[in-house]
Design a protein around this motif. Structure first.
Motif, mmCIF file in Angstrom:
data_model
loop_
_atom_site.group_PDB
_atom_site.id
_atom_site.type_symbol
_atom_site.label_atom_id
_atom_site.label_comp_id
_atom_site.label_asym_id
_atom_site.label_seq_id
_atom_site.Cartn_x
_atom_site.Cartn_y
_atom_site.Cartn_z
ATOM 1 N N LEU A 40 44.151 42.544 40.927
ATOM 2 C CA LEU A 40 43.204 43.526 41.454
ATOM 3 C C LEU A 40 43.011 43.343 42.955
ATOM 4 O O LEU A 40 42.918 44.318 43.711
ATOM 5 C CB LEU A 40 41.868 43.427 40.724
ATOM 6 N N TYR A 44 46.580 46.298 42.533
ATOM 7 C CA TYR A 44 46.861 46.891 41.220
ATOM 8 C C TYR A 44 45.572 47.522 40.679
ATOM 9 O O TYR A 44 44.482 46.958 40.829
ATOM 10 C CB TYR A 44 47.323 45.835 40.223
ATOM 11 N N ARG A 45 45.734 48.644 40.014
ATOM 12 C CA ARG A 45 44.570 49.302 39.419
ATOM 13 C C ARG A 45 44.773 49.627 37.944
ATOM 14 O O ARG A 45 43.869 50.167 37.306
ATOM 15 C CB ARG A 45 44.234 50.577 40.197
ATOM 16 N N SER A 46 45.935 49.312 37.411
ATOM 17 C CA SER A 46 46.211 49.524 35.991
ATOM 18 C C SER A 46 46.474 48.179 35.334
ATOM 19 O O SER A 46 47.363 47.437 35.766
ATOM 20 C CB SER A 46 47.425 50.445 35.816
ATOM 21 N N VAL A 68 35.699 46.462 41.860
ATOM 22 C CA VAL A 68 36.444 47.721 41.877
ATOM 23 C C VAL A 68 35.697 48.746 41.021
ATOM 24 O O VAL A 68 35.368 48.454 39.864
ATOM 25 C CB VAL A 68 37.871 47.526 41.336
ATOM 26 N N ASP A 72 38.159 53.843 39.439
ATOM 27 C CA ASP A 72 39.421 53.537 40.105
ATOM 28 C C ASP A 72 40.354 52.700 39.233
ATOM 29 O O ASP A 72 41.487 52.418 39.646
ATOM 30 C CB ASP A 72 39.166 52.786 41.412
ATOM 31 N N LEU A 73 39.892 52.305 38.067
ATOM 32 C CA LEU A 73 40.682 51.443 37.184
ATOM 33 C C LEU A 73 41.286 52.234 36.032
ATOM 34 O O LEU A 73 40.733 53.248 35.589
ATOM 35 C CB LEU A 73 39.809 50.328 36.601
#
Length: 282
Positions: A40, A44-46, A68, A72-73
């Motif tokens: 994160l 990375y967001r996935s 976050v 946004d995730l």
């Protein structure tokens, strides 16, 4: 019906939900909380986890501490075979949400196909209910072969948004990818680097040398240019960063053709278990 891909490295699923094309997997992670925290921090967001991995709580702690925003995730988890059937699957997802500390997941997958037709139908009914209730923004499957997918498609209801399958240059899954495209199902690759087995291929080494990249980055870029969703995993900060940087590469048509030649005939390049491919009905 092949879904579209854009230069922002997100894809649109068949229900309109946007999903990052490059994500981060935590299967067999030594310390999921630490690795997700690092991922994160590196952008990375996935994040892809599963009930059977036993690390949803660590993933949840990392998400909570990251700062976050939830919007946004993109978080994926999965129901394992011991919890298939309608009510079992609903209960399993509720426990996953509790461990993750979330009110919903962005993608919920049936982790492995079941041999029993009736149980398959019941589990998919639960997936549709979770989608309707907003506890999963999208639903899909994992490790399904053609017969498993047809069992769902013949129901005439929700079409899986994603099928997450073993996919790498030694196992390119052309028939499954074509079936997915025909029905608007996204192809997601697990073990996208073939557990490292493909990285010593001279073809990849030559391309990597020309681009000033690593063979792993070349393989990940190959996936991205094929339109696959990809979830590499690592416990090492340097490799987590290197994997993400694959998005900045560009392969030529000649590169893609050379990598296409690495496919091993008759599925002999497979490294994971092989689900049975059943008839559509019992």
């Amino acid at each position: 019906m092949s879904p579209s891909i854009d230069v922002g490295l997100t894809v649109t699923l068949n229900n309109g939900v946007r999903m990052p094309q490059l994500g981060f997997g935590v299967s067999e992670a030594r310390d999921a909380e630490a690795s997700v925290t690092e991922a994160l921090a590196q952008g990375y967001r996935s994040i892809d986890t599963a009930a059977v991995y036993g690390n949803e709580d660590g993933v949840g702690r990392a998400i909570a501490a990251s700062g976050v925003p939830r919007e946004d995730l993109f978080v994926t988890t999965k129901v394992w075979n011991g919890h298939q059937g309608c009510q079992h699957a609903l209960d399993c997802q509720a426990r996953s949400l509790e461990r993750l500390g979330l009110d919903f997941v962005d993608l919920y997958l049936v982790h492995w196909p079941t041999d029993a037709f009736a149980e398959c139908v019941q589990t998919w009914s639960a997936m549709e209910q979770l989608s309707e209730e907003g506890r999963a923004r999208a639903v899909g499957v994992s490790n399904f072969r053609a017969g498993h997918l047809q069992r769902i498609l013949v129901l005439g209801g929700t079409v899986p948004a994603v099928n997450q399958i073993e996919l790498h240059p030694h196992l390119q899954q052309h028939e499954m990818r074509a079936l997915h495209d025909a029905h608007g199902i996204r192809t997601e690759a697990w073990s996208p680097l073939g557990r490292g087995s493909v990285l010593a291929e001279p073809v990849l080494e030559r391309i990597a040398e020309r681009l000033g990249a690593t063979p792993a980055q070349v393989v990940l870029r190959w996936h991205l240019q094929q339109g696959h969703i990809v979830i590499p995993k690592s416990d090492t900060p340097q490799r987590i960063a290197e994997n993400r940087a694959a998005a900045d590469l560009e392969l030529t048509d000649d590169d893609l053709a050379a990598i296409a030649g690495l496919d091993v005939a008759d599925g002999a390049g497979r490294i994971g278990p092989v689900p049975d491919d059943p008839a559509v009905t019992p």
